[in-house]
Write a protein that holds these residues in place. Structure first.
Motif, PDB file in Angstrom:
ATOM      1  N   UNK A  66      -3.478   3.622  -2.257  1.00 31.34           N
ATOM      2  CA  UNK A  66      -3.499   2.604  -3.295  1.00 31.34           C
ATOM      3  C   UNK A  66      -3.131   1.257  -2.687  1.00 31.34           C
ATOM      4  N   UNK A  67      -3.770   0.203  -3.170  1.00 32.22           N
ATOM      5  CA  UNK A  67      -3.482  -1.146  -2.668  1.00 32.22           C
ATOM      6  C   UNK A  67      -3.188  -2.034  -3.869  1.00 32.22           C
ATOM      7  N   UNK A  97       0.849  -1.204   0.000  1.00 32.68           N
ATOM      8  CA  UNK A  97       0.000   0.000   0.000  1.00 32.68           C
ATOM      9  C   UNK A  97       0.877   1.244   0.000  1.00 32.68           C
ATOM     10  N   UNK A  98       0.338   2.312  -0.521  1.00 40.06           N
ATOM     11  CA  UNK A  98       1.034   3.610  -0.485  1.00 40.06           C
ATOM     12  C   UNK A  98       0.034   4.678  -0.900  1.00 40.06           C
ATOM     13  N   UNK A  99       0.434   5.930  -0.728  1.00 42.52           N
ATOM     14  CA  UNK A  99      -0.472   6.997  -1.148  1.00 42.52           C
ATOM     15  C   UNK A  99      -0.634   6.923  -2.674  1.00 42.52           C
ATOM     16  N   UNK A 100      -1.818   7.161  -3.144  1.00 40.09           N
ATOM     17  CA  UNK A 100      -2.027   7.176  -4.596  1.00 40.09           C
ATOM     18  C   UNK A 100      -3.211   8.067  -4.922  1.00 40.09           C
TER      19      UNK A 100
END
Lengths: 222, 422
Positions: A182-183, A115-118
């Motif tokens: 975002x995954x 996961x991360x920022x998106x």
């Protein structure tokens, strides 16, 4: 007055040469101990410790009902019995936070959740994932095999998924976006093994959803 | 011009016949002898020859730096195409940061500016040999071992603190040990350890920052690589000095005390304390979050205390190692007082910060104070030139003496021309 550049005299050149009585096997005797100390440091860290690590078995199976955090508010439920490669149980979160990665394997198939920022849609995220995977060679011979399908998790999060093949592997990649996070779920393994594990992969993807941070707080308090 | 060498430290000055009394001549001869001793023992002015095929340390150095380079290329090659903008931004930042900090370290190294090829060797060792030749694989293996033995969450909390300080500090110190073997006549004082350690740390920090920058660029699924590389870069560059350069400076200065050299008798206790300080500060810095969670003390508070204490210890170490350099500089400059080039007051100003302050404070006005500062700076140049010339009156030394007189605003006494040591 200017300096005159002069070549070293024969005497100076001789002085630079290591005297014969200070040599061992052609090397300056006094240089051998510090060199060996450094070779020892290198051996310890680059040979001994990695060998010790390889000799210790990795044994951390998923127990039924365990959830693993993939962000500060999202978690997945991996298939029971699969080995944990990476990631934190929601009941045992480290001081630095839940982390952004979890990985599991049954020995032949590996599932990695990242996961991360998106800032975009699930479809755009999947395109970005495909672009990076192709460009960096993360999967050798990466080729998307069919069209995208819609996936909805048990918690109601909707994303997109596709299957791919590579040299000696096939897999599934799914993408979701939840409140700016975002995954990516990527599962890959040998062709027949990946198909056999399809049910487990789908189970994990459908389990993506929020987790109760009080689980970790209670664990800490106890 | 004959080339002065340190292999034959014969006196630079002949006694002046007839012009001085016997006792003055004896006194001056003693000062010149002490100057030669100081130059010999300090290794100041000694050139560094990197390529020494008969030196085992040279081969180990080359092998590990080349291995590190190979590992780095192997690690970055798959990412270099897609992440080219991030590589460019990361490299530009690394160059700017290195030049900035490198200039500052070089400026602080007042008494004996380290030869450029030694500094370059330190930087390459820190960046390639220590980082990619040793640390990256060792940190990963040790972290994996901790996770297997103590669980993922415990490992996440303590892995960095219980692997990096030991792996990275020993990997960086290994480069200093090799340099001690390759430049025995040059690397001798604790200050050499402090500054060369700082340059090794700077190399490590620069390449580690670059590694982190590329790692950061892969965040957000590679959709904002340049933004992620440049985000928070100012903070990272500023915090760099309270990181690897400082840890290695303390460890390498400690190694000089611990091992002992012709210029610094062994002081094992002090050496162990400095080595422990470098490793300890690294451990605390890498465990701030876990320490905060375990003790209930704010992690920010622990971080601030760590920074304050570590900077204090670094300053103490700087003053400690500076003392030996000052003694050597005074011995080298002392005959210049007898020759009338410098005054006793000016040479005494090199004894310590207190003496320097007293000398500058004695100025009648601001202009005089600035002039005195210039005289001290010119005297330092003279000291460097004397060391380079092995105490002889070479053209550079004569020019430096003239420069001292120029900034003082008067004529200069030049000693009788002498034969340079053969």
């Amino acid at each position: 007055m200017a300096h005159e550049a002069t070549a070293p005299t024969a005497g100076e050149r001789r002085r630079r040469r290591v005297p014969v009585e200070e040599r061992l096997a052609g090397l300056e005797r006094r240089s051998i101990v510090p060199a060996l100390v450094v070779v020892g440091i290198w051996f310890l860290w680059v040979v001994a410790v990695p060998h010790l690590d390889a000799a210790v078995d990795h044994d951390d199976p998923v127990v039924a009902g365990e959830r693993f955090a993939i962000s500060d508010d999202l978690a997945v439920t991996p298939p029971p019995g699969w080995d944990v490669i990476d990631g934190f149980r929601t009941t045992d979160i480290p001081a630095g936070g839940a982390g952004a990665r979890a990985a599991f394997t049954n020995g032949t198939v590996t599932i990695i959740v990242t996961t991360d920022t998106y800032d975009g849609t699930a479809s755009e995220l999947l395109e970005q994932i495909d672009k990076v995977t192709s460009a960096t060679g993360a999967v050798d011979g990466f080729t998307v095999t069919d069209g995208r399908s819609t996936v909805t998790t048990d918690s109601g999060l909707t994303g997109v998924a596709e299957t791919f093949t590579g040299r000696g592997v096939e897999g599934t990649v799914a993408a979701f976006v939840s409140d700016g996070t975002g995954i990516e779920v990527s599962a890959s393994g040998q062709p027949d093994q990946e198909t056999a594990a399809a049910r487990h992969i789908a189970h994990l993807i459908h389990s993506i959803g929020p987790w109760d941070t009080s689980d970790a707080d209670q664990q800490e308090a106890s | 011009m004959s080339t002065p060498t340190h292999a034959d430290p014969s006196p630079a000055y002949e006694p002046e016949d007839g012009s001085t009394t016997g006792s003055t001549t004896d006194s001056r001869t003693e000062l010149v002898r002490r100057r030669q001793d100081a130059i010999e023992v300090s290794g100041w002015g000694e050139p560094f020859r990197f390529w020494q095929p008969r030196n085992a340390c040279t081969w180990v150095f080359v092998a590990l730096v080349v291995t590190g380079l190979f590992n780095m290329v192997h690690m970055f090659t798959p990412l270099a195409g897609y992440y080219a903008p991030a590589f460019t931004a990361g490299a530009a930042i690394a160059v700017i940061s290195t030049l900035g900090w490198g200039w500052w370290f070089h400026h602080l190294d007042r008494f004996e500016r380290q030869p450029f090829n030694v500094v370059l060797a330190c930087f390459l060792w820190g960046g390639l040999g220590a980082t990619f030749g040793i640390a990256t694989s060792a940190n990963g293996a040790l972290g994996s071992l901790y996770a297997k033995l103590f669980g993922a969450a415990w490992s996440a909390d303590w892995q960095a603190g219980l692997s990096a300080p030991f792996v990275e500090e020993s990997a960086k110190a290994a480069g200093f040990i090799l340099l001690l073997g390759m430049a025995r006549r040059l690397v001798r004082t604790p200050a050499d350890g402090l500054f060369l350690g700082a340059f090794i740390g700077l190399g490590f920090q620069t390449f580690e920052d670059f590694l982190y920058a590329i790692g950061g660029a892969t965040g957000s699924f590679g959709s904002d690589q340049v933004g992620l590389v440049t985000n928070g870069i100012g903070t990272r560059i500023l915090s760099d000095v309270v990181s690897h350069p400082m840890f290695s400076a303390l460890v390498c200065a400690g190694l000089v005390y611990l091992i002992g050299t012709p210029a610094q008798p062994r002081r094992a206790g002090r050496g162990l304390l400095l080595v422990a300080a470098g490793v300890g500060f690294h451990l605390v810095l890498d465990s701030v979050l876990a320490l905060g969670a375990d003790t209930g003390i704010s992690s920010l508070f622990i971080f601030i205390v760590e920074i304050a204490v570590s900077l204090g210890v670094l300053w103490y170490a700087f003053r400690l190692t500076d003392g030996r350099e000052r003694e050597l500089a005074r011995d080298i400059l002392a005959p210049e007082v007898a020759d009338g080039v410098l005054t006793a007051e000016e040479v005494e100003a090199f004894a310590g910060h207190k003496q320097r302050r007293a000398y500058l404070k004695a100025s009648a006005d601001r202009r005089e104070r600035r002039r005195r500062k210039h005289v001290l700076a010119a005297a330092l140049d003279l000291c460097t030139d004397l060391a380079d010339a092995n105490g002889a009156s070479t053209a550079d030394v004569v020019a430096s003496r003239a420069d001292v007189a120029r900034v003082r605003g008067g004529a200069v006494a030049q000693p009788e021309p002498t034969t340079t040591p053969a």
